[in-house]
Design a protein around this motif. Structure first.
Motif, PDB file in Angstrom:
ATOM      1  N   VAL A  15      -3.128 -12.858   8.321  1.00 53.39           N
ATOM      2  CA  VAL A  15      -3.776 -11.875   7.451  1.00 53.39           C
ATOM      3  C   VAL A  15      -4.777 -11.027   8.220  1.00 53.39           C
ATOM      4  CG1 VAL A  15      -5.303 -11.595   5.465  1.00 53.39           C
ATOM      5  CG2 VAL A  15      -3.433 -13.238   5.355  1.00 53.39           C
ATOM      6  N   PHE A  16      -5.592 -11.649   9.071  1.00 52.00           N
ATOM      7  CA  PHE A  16      -6.635 -10.902   9.773  1.00 52.00           C
ATOM      8  C   PHE A  16      -6.060  -9.945  10.815  1.00 52.00           C
ATOM      9  CE2 PHE A  16      -5.977 -14.380  12.736  1.00 52.00           C
ATOM     10  CZ  PHE A  16      -6.218 -13.816  13.987  1.00 52.00           C
ATOM     11  N   GLN A  17      -4.766 -10.073  11.124  1.00 53.44           N
ATOM     12  CA  GLN A  17      -4.125  -9.200  12.100  1.00 53.44           C
ATOM     13  C   GLN A  17      -3.419  -8.004  11.470  1.00 53.44           C
ATOM     14  OE1 GLN A  17      -1.597 -12.255  13.746  1.00 53.44           O
ATOM     15  NE2 GLN A  17      -2.934 -12.606  15.503  1.00 53.44           N
ATOM     16  N   VAL A  18      -3.276  -8.014  10.158  1.00 50.78           N
ATOM     17  CA  VAL A  18      -2.469  -7.001   9.468  1.00 50.78           C
ATOM     18  C   VAL A  18      -2.946  -5.590   9.777  1.00 50.78           C
ATOM     19  CG1 VAL A  18      -1.847  -6.039   7.222  1.00 50.78           C
ATOM     20  CG2 VAL A  18      -1.676  -8.499   7.609  1.00 50.78           C
ATOM     21  N   LYS A  19      -4.224  -5.317   9.602  1.00 49.02           N
ATOM     22  CA  LYS A  19      -4.728  -3.951   9.759  1.00 49.02           C
ATOM     23  C   LYS A  19      -4.499  -3.418  11.154  1.00 49.02           C
ATOM     24  CE  LYS A  19      -8.795  -1.030   9.101  1.00 49.02           C
ATOM     25  NZ  LYS A  19     -10.205  -0.961   8.613  1.00 49.02           N
ATOM     26  N   GLU A  20      -4.818  -4.212  12.158  1.00 50.11           N
ATOM     27  CA  GLU A  20      -4.670  -3.741  13.539  1.00 50.11           C
ATOM     28  C   GLU A  20      -3.203  -3.551  13.900  1.00 50.11           C
ATOM     29  OE1 GLU A  20      -6.122  -2.574  17.366  1.00 50.11           O
ATOM     30  OE2 GLU A  20      -6.936  -2.634  15.327  1.00 50.11           O
ATOM     31  N   SER A  45      -6.102  -1.673  22.006  1.00 49.14           N
ATOM     32  CA  SER A  45      -6.252  -2.378  20.742  1.00 49.14           C
ATOM     33  C   SER A  45      -7.576  -3.126  20.699  1.00 49.14           C
ATOM     34  CB  SER A  45      -5.097  -3.365  20.554  1.00 49.14           C
ATOM     35  OG  SER A  45      -5.336  -4.228  19.455  1.00 49.14           O
ATOM     36  N   GLU A  46      -8.180  -3.166  19.510  1.00 54.47           N
ATOM     37  CA  GLU A  46      -9.436  -3.883  19.317  1.00 54.47           C
ATOM     38  C   GLU A  46      -9.223  -5.391  19.170  1.00 54.47           C
ATOM     39  OE1 GLU A  46     -11.212  -2.164  15.903  1.00 54.47           O
ATOM     40  OE2 GLU A  46     -11.465  -0.168  16.804  1.00 54.47           O
ATOM     41  N   LEU A  47      -7.973  -5.804  18.967  1.00 53.50           N
ATOM     42  CA  LEU A  47      -7.696  -7.212  18.696  1.00 53.50           C
ATOM     43  C   LEU A  47      -6.735  -7.848  19.702  1.00 53.50           C
ATOM     44  CD1 LEU A  47      -8.216  -9.537  16.673  1.00 53.50           C
ATOM     45  CD2 LEU A  47      -6.277  -8.677  15.314  1.00 53.50           C
ATOM     46  N   ALA A 149       5.443  -9.717  20.646  1.00 45.40           N
ATOM     47  CA  ALA A 149       6.264  -9.068  19.620  1.00 45.40           C
ATOM     48  C   ALA A 149       5.853  -7.608  19.445  1.00 45.40           C
ATOM     49  CB  ALA A 149       6.141  -9.825  18.295  1.00 45.40           C
ATOM     50  N   LEU A 150       4.563  -7.335  19.504  1.00 46.40           N
ATOM     51  CA  LEU A 150       4.074  -5.958  19.381  1.00 46.40           C
ATOM     52  C   LEU A 150       4.578  -5.094  20.534  1.00 46.40           C
ATOM     53  CD1 LEU A 150       0.349  -6.034  18.162  1.00 46.40           C
ATOM     54  CD2 LEU A 150       2.221  -4.664  17.220  1.00 46.40           C
ATOM     55  N   ARG A 151       4.518  -5.624  21.737  1.00 44.73           N
ATOM     56  CA  ARG A 151       4.998  -4.855  22.888  1.00 44.73           C
ATOM     57  C   ARG A 151       6.487  -4.537  22.740  1.00 44.73           C
ATOM     58  NH1 ARG A 151       1.904  -8.887  25.785  1.00 44.73           N
ATOM     59  NH2 ARG A 151      -0.160  -8.037  26.320  1.00 44.73           N
ATOM     60  N   GLU A 152       7.253  -5.494  22.240  1.00 45.33           N
ATOM     61  CA  GLU A 152       8.676  -5.254  22.014  1.00 45.33           C
ATOM     62  C   GLU A 152       8.880  -4.158  20.968  1.00 45.33           C
ATOM     63  OE1 GLU A 152      10.498  -8.936  20.990  1.00 45.33           O
ATOM     64  OE2 GLU A 152      10.253  -9.819  22.985  1.00 45.33           O
ATOM     65  N   GLN A 153       8.048  -4.172  19.921  1.00 45.34           N
ATOM     66  CA  GLN A 153       8.140  -3.133  18.891  1.00 45.34           C
ATOM     67  C   GLN A 153       7.842  -1.757  19.484  1.00 45.34           C
ATOM     68  OE1 GLN A 153       9.374  -3.720  16.031  1.00 45.34           O
ATOM     69  NE2 GLN A 153       8.293  -5.211  14.780  1.00 45.34           N
ATOM     70  N   LEU A 154       6.819  -1.682  20.324  1.00 46.34           N
ATOM     71  CA  LEU A 154       6.459  -0.398  20.926  1.00 46.34           C
ATOM     72  C   LEU A 154       7.569   0.110  21.841  1.00 46.34           C
ATOM     73  CD1 LEU A 154       2.665  -0.964  21.748  1.00 46.34           C
ATOM     74  CD2 LEU A 154       3.690   0.137  19.754  1.00 46.34           C
ATOM     75  N   GLU A 155       8.203  -0.786  22.573  1.00 47.57           N
ATOM     76  CA  GLU A 155       9.327  -0.393  23.427  1.00 47.57           C
ATOM     77  C   GLU A 155      10.503   0.111  22.593  1.00 47.57           C
ATOM     78  OE1 GLU A 155      10.375  -3.589  25.993  1.00 47.57           O
ATOM     79  OE2 GLU A 155       8.414  -3.640  27.004  1.00 47.57           O
ATOM     80  N   PHE A 156      10.755  -0.572  21.472  1.00 46.57           N
ATOM     81  CA  PHE A 156      11.845  -0.137  20.599  1.00 46.57           C
ATOM     82  C   PHE A 156      11.559   1.244  20.020  1.00 46.57           C
ATOM     83  CE2 PHE A 156      13.549   0.375  16.316  1.00 46.57           C
ATOM     84  CZ  PHE A 156      14.908   0.195  16.542  1.00 46.57           C
ATOM     85  N   ILE A 157      10.319   1.469  19.577  1.00 46.81           N
ATOM     86  CA  ILE A 157       9.946   2.765  19.003  1.00 46.81           C
ATOM     87  C   ILE A 157      10.174   3.879  20.018  1.00 46.81           C
ATOM     88  CG2 ILE A 157       7.987   4.152  18.184  1.00 46.81           C
ATOM     89  CD1 ILE A 157       6.883   1.510  16.958  1.00 46.81           C
ATOM     90  N   LEU A 158       9.729   3.656  21.241  1.00 45.50           N
ATOM     91  CA  LEU A 158       9.893   4.670  22.281  1.00 45.50           C
ATOM     92  C   LEU A 158      11.367   4.938  22.561  1.00 45.50           C
ATOM     93  CD1 LEU A 158       8.696   6.489  24.464  1.00 45.50           C
ATOM     94  CD2 LEU A 158       8.621   4.503  25.981  1.00 45.50           C
ATOM     95  N   THR A 159      12.160   3.883  22.666  1.00 47.01           N
ATOM     96  CA  THR A 159      13.587   4.040  22.964  1.00 47.01           C
ATOM     97  C   THR A 159      14.330   4.707  21.815  1.00 47.01           C
ATOM     98  OG1 THR A 159      13.548   2.057  24.353  1.00 47.01           O
ATOM     99  CG2 THR A 159      15.703   2.821  23.580  1.00 47.01           C
TER     100      THR A 159
END
Length: 212
Positions: A15-20, A45-47, A149-159
């Motif tokens: 839950v505490f990670q949702v916003k970031e 990222s702040e978190l 998992a976030l890094r993988e998401q960012l790579e997917f978005i870019l690709t």
């Protein structure tokens, strides 16, 4: 459905990670489709130990921050009935088109969607006393899993954003400083924060645009 759709893999977070997490993903998606003369800035990222790129725009910052904050607060108020809650948030891009009215005497503006990004989110129930006493190594391990998992998401978005561009409209159709994207959400279960989602979905409906 006649617009381009990108489906991201489900991302499981606390839950505490949702916003970031939402800020990172939404800013990254919007930046990839920010047509026109937008500057950019690298952001840490702040978190998490993750960096990402966002548009240098106060308007976009406010819009993303508002939605990320609303979604996060909805989960904080959620009446939990299980260990996890599921939702999907969407970032839709549209262009504004003017169409003739009756006998060509009146003209009205419509929003035509040309691309949508669907991001499923799995949110873990807040920790009980037993879990709160878990070791620092366990917490670091869980944090590391989300970061990867976030890094993988960012790579997917870019690709994914680079693969197909023929459906993207001219920058002039975005309306300048007028918002040219919408952020919405839907829950897959009874959700105490659903009223917030309904408010976010209460803006004028977007029309399906045809991919060129």
């Amino acid at each position: 459905m006649n617009f381009e759709v990108h489906e991201l893999q489900p991302l499981e977070v606390a839950v505490f990670q949702v916003k970031e997490v939402l800020k990172i993903i939404m800013h990254s998606i919007v930046f990839q489709r920010a047509l026109g003369e937008y500057g950019f800035r690298d952001t840490e990222s702040e978190l998490f130990e993750v960096s990402y790129v966002r548009c240098h725009s106060r308007l976009i910052d406010l819009k993303v921050e508002e939605h990320a904050d609303d979604f996060s607060k909805a989960f904080e108020r959620h009446q939990w009935t299980g260990d996890k809650a599921h939702m999907q948030f969407c970032v839709s891009f549209f262009e504004r088109r003017t169409r003739p009215g009756a006998f060509g005497l009146f003209r009205s503006e419509e929003k035509v969607v040309w691309e949508r990004w669907n991001v499923p989110l799995v949110v873990q129930r807040p920790s009980g006393p037993r879990q709160q006493n878990s070791s620092d190594s366990d917490r670091r391990r869980r944090q590391h899993v989300v970061e990867c998992a976030l890094r993988e998401q960012l790579e997917f978005i870019l690709t994914a954003a680079s693969l197909r561009k023929e459906h993207i409209p001219p920058a002039g159709g975005l309306g300048g400083d007028v918002p040219w994207f919408e952020i919405s959400s839907s829950a897959t279960e009874t959700f105490s924060g659903l009223d917030i989602f309904k408010q976010l979905l209460s803006s004028p409906p977007l029309l399906n645009g045809r991919v060129h």
